[in-house]
Design an enzyme around this catalytic site. Sequence first.
Site, PDB file in Angstrom:
ATOM      1  N   ASP A  31     -18.573 -13.183  53.164  1.00 43.21           N
ATOM      2  CA  ASP A  31     -18.639 -13.229  54.612  1.00 43.21           C
ATOM      3  C   ASP A  31     -17.265 -13.702  55.118  1.00 43.21           C
ATOM      4  O   ASP A  31     -16.482 -14.279  54.362  1.00 43.21           O
ATOM      5  CB  ASP A  31     -19.744 -14.204  55.021  1.00 43.21           C
ATOM      6  CG  ASP A  31     -19.820 -14.433  56.516  1.00 43.21           C
ATOM      7  OD1 ASP A  31     -19.755 -13.442  57.267  1.00 43.21           O
ATOM      8  OD2 ASP A  31     -19.945 -15.599  56.930  1.00 43.21           O
ATOM      9  N   ASP A  71     -16.563 -15.040  58.906  1.00 42.02           N
ATOM     10  CA  ASP A  71     -16.582 -16.114  59.904  1.00 42.02           C
ATOM     11  C   ASP A  71     -17.256 -17.369  59.365  1.00 42.02           C
ATOM     12  O   ASP A  71     -18.407 -17.349  58.933  1.00 42.02           O
ATOM     13  CB  ASP A  71     -17.310 -15.644  61.164  1.00 42.02           C
ATOM     14  CG  ASP A  71     -16.595 -14.481  61.843  1.00 42.02           C
ATOM     15  OD1 ASP A  71     -15.397 -14.280  61.561  1.00 42.02           O
ATOM     16  OD2 ASP A  71     -17.232 -13.781  62.648  1.00 42.02           O
TER      17      ASP A  71
END
Length: 247
Positions: free
Chosen positions: A19, A21
């Site tokens: 991922d 963020d």
Amino acid sequence: MNASNDDAGGGGPVIAFFDVDNTLMRGASVYHVGGGAYRRGYVTLRDLLRFAWTQARFVAVGENLRHLEIVREKALGLAVGIPQSEVEQLAEEIFDSKIQPRLWPESVGLAREHIAMGHQVWLVTATPSVVANVIARRLGLTGAIGTELETSDGRYTGNLIGHMLHGPLKADAARGLAERIGSALSECWAYSDSRNDLPLLELAGHRVVVNPDSVLLRHAVTHGWSIMNLNKKSIRAARRRLRREAN
């Protein structure tokens, strides 16, 4: 879903899914797209302030669907009619000025350690792919899968191709990639901070939660998943675990 029951292929490369963020960097990468768009006159000060509020909430309490929807609406709105080449240039500028200073060196270092071990590292993110691709390329990673924005005659239309890459759709994208290149999901890795990425984490045989939100932390503790906090002791443990389990 257990990766052992959903292997794709078996002879292909190991993939580490990251991922972006609050896993690879602090905050929401698409927020900085809004700031860059404001400086270029694509959005108003009011738009920028809404981006700033969303960013502050995201850092304080973590990702949720309402925040993502606000960011999505604004990102699509600022893109209408803008040439694709200009947004690609903007993404390069944003990486240098805003994203790179906010990268977690520890997470980036772990991603690069996967690369050094011969693994592929793919970003899987709700961030528009035009930005995600720049992050992956500039960090020397294998590639990125992100939300796809529609273009017509070289300009953005303000529409998505499909849906925002979030939640179960991230897992679907990761599974599809593993199938295409023949990777066994039981041998793959997944890294995220968010409860919304549980489908992605459950897909991989090796799950690492990074600075997890409260819900993901409880889930990880209950299921015995690896937890990586961004401190020296935790990072050393994560690297030892990677080398041990990869071998």
